[in-house]
Motif scaffolding. Structure first.
Motif, PDB file in Angstrom:
ATOM      1  N   LEU A   1       0.726  -1.155   0.065  1.00  0.00           N
ATOM      2  CA  LEU A   1      -0.022   0.115  -0.037  1.00  0.00           C
ATOM      3  C   LEU A   1       0.883   1.315  -0.153  1.00  0.00           C
ATOM      4  O   LEU A   1       0.520   2.394  -0.277  1.00  0.00           O
ATOM      5  CB  LEU A   1      -1.010   0.241   1.364  1.00  0.00           C
ATOM      6  N   ALA A   2       1.981   1.209   0.689  1.00  0.00           N
ATOM      7  CA  ALA A   2       2.902   2.302   0.630  1.00  0.00           C
ATOM      8  C   ALA A   2       3.735   2.742  -0.694  1.00  0.00           C
ATOM      9  O   ALA A   2       4.262   3.693  -0.544  1.00  0.00           O
ATOM     10  CB  ALA A   2       3.979   2.048   1.731  1.00  0.00           C
ATOM     11  N   HIS A   3       3.449   1.886  -1.633  1.00  0.00           N
ATOM     12  CA  HIS A   3       3.888   2.504  -3.018  1.00  0.00           C
ATOM     13  C   HIS A   3       3.134   3.846  -3.386  1.00  0.00           C
ATOM     14  O   HIS A   3       2.014   3.847  -3.182  1.00  0.00           O
ATOM     15  CB  HIS A   3       3.800   1.382  -3.814  1.00  0.00           C
ATOM     16  N   PRO A   4       3.835   4.870  -3.753  1.00  0.00           N
ATOM     17  CA  PRO A   4       3.078   6.219  -3.844  1.00  0.00           C
ATOM     18  C   PRO A   4       1.930   6.001  -4.958  1.00  0.00           C
ATOM     19  O   PRO A   4       0.959   6.527  -4.771  1.00  0.00           O
ATOM     20  CB  PRO A   4       4.092   7.166  -4.682  1.00  0.00           C
ATOM     21  N   LEU A   5       2.207   5.288  -5.954  1.00  0.00           N
ATOM     22  CA  LEU A   5       1.424   5.104  -7.274  1.00  0.00           C
ATOM     23  C   LEU A   5       0.168   4.206  -6.690  1.00  0.00           C
ATOM     24  O   LEU A   5      -0.962   4.377  -6.904  1.00  0.00           O
ATOM     25  CB  LEU A   5       1.933   4.497  -8.455  1.00  0.00           C
ATOM     26  N   ARG A   6       0.400   3.164  -5.904  1.00  0.00           N
ATOM     27  CA  ARG A   6      -0.707   2.057  -5.329  1.00  0.00           C
ATOM     28  C   ARG A   6      -1.563   2.974  -4.441  1.00  0.00           C
ATOM     29  O   ARG A   6      -2.887   2.564  -4.384  1.00  0.00           O
ATOM     30  CB  ARG A   6       0.123   0.963  -4.672  1.00  0.00           C
TER      31      ARG A   6
ATOM     32  N   ARG B   1       5.402   8.541   6.428  1.00  0.00           N
ATOM     33  CA  ARG B   1       5.930   9.618   5.794  1.00  0.00           C
ATOM     34  C   ARG B   1       5.259   9.700   4.436  1.00  0.00           C
ATOM     35  O   ARG B   1       5.054  10.941   4.060  1.00  0.00           O
ATOM     36  CB  ARG B   1       7.246   9.830   5.834  1.00  0.00           C
ATOM     37  N   MET B   2       4.936   8.705   3.470  1.00  0.00           N
ATOM     38  CA  MET B   2       4.634   8.852   2.298  1.00  0.00           C
ATOM     39  C   MET B   2       3.225   9.252   2.334  1.00  0.00           C
ATOM     40  O   MET B   2       2.518  10.081   1.545  1.00  0.00           O
ATOM     41  CB  MET B   2       4.851   7.592   1.543  1.00  0.00           C
ATOM     42  N   PHE B   3       2.480   8.758   3.374  1.00  0.00           N
ATOM     43  CA  PHE B   3       0.906   9.220   3.311  1.00  0.00           C
ATOM     44  C   PHE B   3       1.065  10.396   3.710  1.00  0.00           C
ATOM     45  O   PHE B   3       0.064  11.217   3.229  1.00  0.00           O
ATOM     46  CB  PHE B   3       0.464   8.340   4.471  1.00  0.00           C
ATOM     47  N   LEU B   4       1.705  11.177   4.684  1.00  0.00           N
ATOM     48  CA  LEU B   4       1.709  12.525   4.900  1.00  0.00           C
ATOM     49  C   LEU B   4       2.122  13.370   3.651  1.00  0.00           C
ATOM     50  O   LEU B   4       1.272  14.327   3.557  1.00  0.00           O
ATOM     51  CB  LEU B   4       2.834  12.710   6.044  1.00  0.00           C
ATOM     52  N   GLU B   5       2.958  12.700   2.989  1.00  0.00           N
ATOM     53  CA  GLU B   5       3.228  13.803   1.684  1.00  0.00           C
ATOM     54  C   GLU B   5       2.184  13.760   0.722  1.00  0.00           C
ATOM     55  O   GLU B   5       2.074  14.935   0.139  1.00  0.00           O
ATOM     56  CB  GLU B   5       4.611  13.045   1.349  1.00  0.00           C
TER      57      GLU B   5
ATOM     58  N   ALA C   1      -0.339  15.953   2.125  1.00  0.00           N
ATOM     59  CA  ALA C   1       0.178  17.561   1.933  1.00  0.00           C
ATOM     60  C   ALA C   1       0.075  17.910   0.552  1.00  0.00           C
ATOM     61  O   ALA C   1      -0.489  18.911   0.413  1.00  0.00           O
ATOM     62  CB  ALA C   1       1.446  17.689   2.686  1.00  0.00           C
ATOM     63  N   GLU C   2       0.319  17.242  -0.587  1.00  0.00           N
ATOM     64  CA  GLU C   2       0.036  17.389  -1.759  1.00  0.00           C
ATOM     65  C   GLU C   2      -1.375  17.509  -2.296  1.00  0.00           C
ATOM     66  O   GLU C   2      -1.652  18.568  -3.060  1.00  0.00           O
ATOM     67  CB  GLU C   2       0.764  16.348  -2.769  1.00  0.00           C
ATOM     68  N   MET C   3      -2.333  16.843  -1.613  1.00  0.00           N
ATOM     69  CA  MET C   3      -3.828  17.139  -1.959  1.00  0.00           C
ATOM     70  C   MET C   3      -4.269  18.405  -1.443  1.00  0.00           C
ATOM     71  O   MET C   3      -5.106  19.363  -2.273  1.00  0.00           O
ATOM     72  CB  MET C   3      -4.641  15.982  -0.965  1.00  0.00           C
ATOM     73  N   TYR C   4      -3.631  18.798  -0.072  1.00  0.00           N
ATOM     74  CA  TYR C   4      -3.875  19.925   0.435  1.00  0.00           C
ATOM     75  C   TYR C   4      -3.149  21.253  -0.427  1.00  0.00           C
ATOM     76  O   TYR C   4      -3.920  22.229  -0.572  1.00  0.00           O
ATOM     77  CB  TYR C   4      -3.640  20.298   1.936  1.00  0.00           C
ATOM     78  N   ARG C   5      -2.144  21.031  -0.904  1.00  0.00           N
ATOM     79  CA  ARG C   5      -1.547  21.939  -1.852  1.00  0.00           C
ATOM     80  C   ARG C   5      -2.292  22.259  -3.311  1.00  0.00           C
ATOM     81  O   ARG C   5      -2.468  23.479  -3.200  1.00  0.00           O
ATOM     82  CB  ARG C   5       0.142  21.645  -1.989  1.00  0.00           C
TER      83      ARG C   5
END
Length: 195
Positions: free
Chosen positions: A18-23, A109-113, A116-120
């Protein structure tokens, strides 16, 4: 969906899947859509259908997504859906070995990033949502003095409240009340800190 319960992830293999960015992006999009094909998802993430299909199969190997009933007459399309009503990842399940601690930290950390990108992205697009959504949207920071037990109770109370709003929104939508209804992300963090 096979289960209306959150799936608790307790093993490193599933966490890493799950922690893969694209997944994670695909899982989130699939959760929002409730069901989609690799083609639909590929358009949203601007990736090749074959790559998206590969990552959906990896998520399926770990029981995070599953095949869904077809939603079109095209029998060649393979539809996917989340296999549960969300996932939960608890710190306590990844503390008994250094590799588990490291995997949990990297995933968090990946989930947080991504959040944060969604909010940005929202901040960049805020002017286009109009005054009603600008007024309704919020960010806040509260600095509280709590015990661990009080924070745990606050977490439960917030979860119960959010679940009630989610169920209410889904019921309205199922009844055809879709006017003005949008997807809303709510990110809440509660953690101790010292000054």
């Amino acid at each position: 969906m096979a289960s209306k319960e959150n799936r608790r992830i307790t093993d490193v293999g599933t966490l890493k899947a799950l922690a893969h960015p694209l997944r994670m992006k695909l899982y989130r999009l699939l959760f929002v859509a409730e069901a989609a094909t690799a083609s639909h998802l590929a358009e949203q993430v601007d990736e090749a259908v074959s790559l998206v299909s590969y990552h959906l199969r990896k998520l399926a190997e770990h029981g995070l997504v599953e095949e869904a009933e077809p939603r079109s007459a095209d029998g060649r399309e393979r539809w996917w859906q989340p296999s549960s009503d969300g996932v939960s990842i608890r710190d306590e399940d990844f503390q008994d070995a250094p590799e588990k601690v490291a995997a949990h930290l990297a995933a968090s950390r990946m989930f947080l990033e991504q959040r944060a990108e969604m909010y940005r992205r929202y901040l960049d697009e805020r002017a286009h949502w109009g005054p009603e959504w600008s007024e309704a949207a919020h960010d806040s920071e509260l600095l509280l003095r709590l015990t661990a037990a009080e924070l745990a109770q606050l977490k439960k109370d917030l979860h119960d409240l959010l679940k009630r709003y989610d169920e209410q929104g889904r019921a309205h939508e199922a009844a055809g009340d879709t006017e003005g209804r949008e997807h809303v992300a709510l990110h809440v963090y509660g953690f101790p800190f010292r000054v």
